[in-house]
Scaffold this active site. Sequence first.
Site, PDB file in Angstrom:
ATOM      1  N   SER A 168     -21.624  25.685  36.227  1.00 33.87           N
ATOM      2  CA  SER A 168     -21.896  26.710  37.233  1.00 33.87           C
ATOM      3  C   SER A 168     -22.101  28.014  36.482  1.00 33.87           C
ATOM      4  O   SER A 168     -21.221  28.450  35.745  1.00 33.87           O
ATOM      5  CB  SER A 168     -20.739  26.854  38.206  1.00 33.87           C
ATOM      6  N   ARG A 169     -23.281  28.625  36.654  1.00 33.77           N
ATOM      7  CA  ARG A 169     -23.569  29.851  35.898  1.00 33.77           C
ATOM      8  C   ARG A 169     -22.923  31.081  36.528  1.00 33.77           C
ATOM      9  O   ARG A 169     -23.076  32.177  36.027  1.00 33.77           O
ATOM     10  CB  ARG A 169     -25.089  30.031  35.762  1.00 33.77           C
ATOM     11  N   VAL A 170     -22.219  30.872  37.646  1.00 29.86           N
ATOM     12  CA  VAL A 170     -21.455  31.968  38.246  1.00 29.86           C
ATOM     13  C   VAL A 170     -20.008  31.894  37.752  1.00 29.86           C
ATOM     14  O   VAL A 170     -19.352  32.899  37.535  1.00 29.86           O
ATOM     15  CB  VAL A 170     -21.534  31.902  39.787  1.00 29.86           C
TER      16      VAL A 170
END
Length: 554
Positions: A412-414
Amino acid sequence: MQLRAEEISDIIKKQISSYDKTVEVMETGTVLTVGDGIARVYGLSGCMAGELLEFPGNLMGMALNLEEDNVGVALFGEDRGIREGDTVKRTGRIFDVPVGPALVGRVVDALGNPVDGKGPIDSKERRRVELKAPGIMKRQPVKEPMQTGLKAIDSMIPIGRGQRELIIGDRQTGKTAVAVDTIINQRGQNMFCVYVAIGQKQSTVAQVVDKLKAFGAMEYTTVVTATASDMAPLQMIAPYSGCAMAEYFRDNGQHALIIYDDLSKQAVAYRQLSLLLRRPPGREAFPGDVFYLHSRLLERAAKMAEEWVALPKATEPNRKTLPPGTHIHAGEEGKKEASEEAKKKGEGYEAKKLPDSGGSLTALPVIETQAGDVSAYIPTNVISITDGQIFLDPDLFYSGVRPAINVGISVSRVGGNAQIKAMKSISGTLRLDLAQYRAMAAFAQFAADLDKATQQQLHRGQRLVEILKQGQYVPMSVEEQVLTIYAASNGFVDAYPVSAVLRYERELIAFVKASHPQVLEFIRTKKQIDADTKTVLTAALEDFKKTFNPDTKE
């Protein structure tokens, strides 16, 4: 018969008064060729891209190719009744669908027509299916969690409101199950859901709708369906129709979740249309703009910035009735700027948030891979657009690890921005521990002698894998997830056999709810594991340890 002069003069006056009325002009064209859901029409020189055109028998089509001497039209229905030479009328309307609360709880097709037998949809508002995505300044960073209810995702691959997280894997690995569980978990979360089924069997869609009804999820869900038996144009346009319906909530300050299941089939339908329209093919015969097909769709998912205005205290903020010249302050600094402006204006003013701002649209696109090949054309395209991916591994699925999430490839790039502090603090090492366990387990198959540290790592890893298993249609609240993962990560299950771990989890949650309800309440309200929470949490786990019998058979 006697003629009366005043009657004649009245008739003449009426005719003179209506003499300059304009005649309604309708541009029409002629069908040149038709077949395979595509018609070529001559004579529509003023036709717009994406405009709806009317064919005989109330059949509608959408203009896709605007060429010098003809228009290429995708037909939204059977083309058997259309003949060469038939007349085609322009509607002057770009393709749009009904939107609003009237669609909640309904099953509709790609054109917004109901297919659930519950009568017509009473919607007063319509919205174009193709709209430009919000710009950078209208957005804010993704930082609010969107809980899926799945331990493996919420702990290691967290999703935030406004994020685009790809669900990718081979067929029959549980992609739709993850999506449906996420919808079920939104109950009571102030989230509207749109499930778009593209190119699936009608029986599969019916099963999904049945499950959503059984768990009370249809109360806040709209299902948009373009099944395998529908024409390619309907399968191509369905995700955009669903997105327009979800955007209505985003643009009214509410929160929405949209699931595209799946975009591989939409890309295939678009390839079919493009080849029939004689557009030049590229890699794997897909047209050159297949990347744009998905990027312009997924970019519409966003967490919108809150907007603030300085208004008199008694007034209700409404964008349509703002006094002329009112300055709207947007973004992180907006509240401060509006407060400062209110101070300057005097005591009767205060900063107020516009109610139709700060909404979000979260997208979970689904992509089907062939034999786990994530480097194929469409998978790599969508991976590059989204903010992370959840990869479902068939080997894990068939070995009984469900949901079959491959922690190594999934990301997850968040990240931790979309987690509460309690989850962030306990899941920090979880991902790394699991990845190391998988590598160590593969190595341990060939090693006869293992040192004590390696044995301990394998021992703990087996229990972590077991605790992250979860049945279908049983999403868990975030406080229950924190409780079970904390127990597993801190060695409270190390003494028990792997077969007893899931029973341990069930009995632990029931025990804590009955005997130590303050534990879950602390996690729910404080959202972090501070000294007080840690004390009551550890005390509850120690109490449960005394009562749990690992040898009890289920």
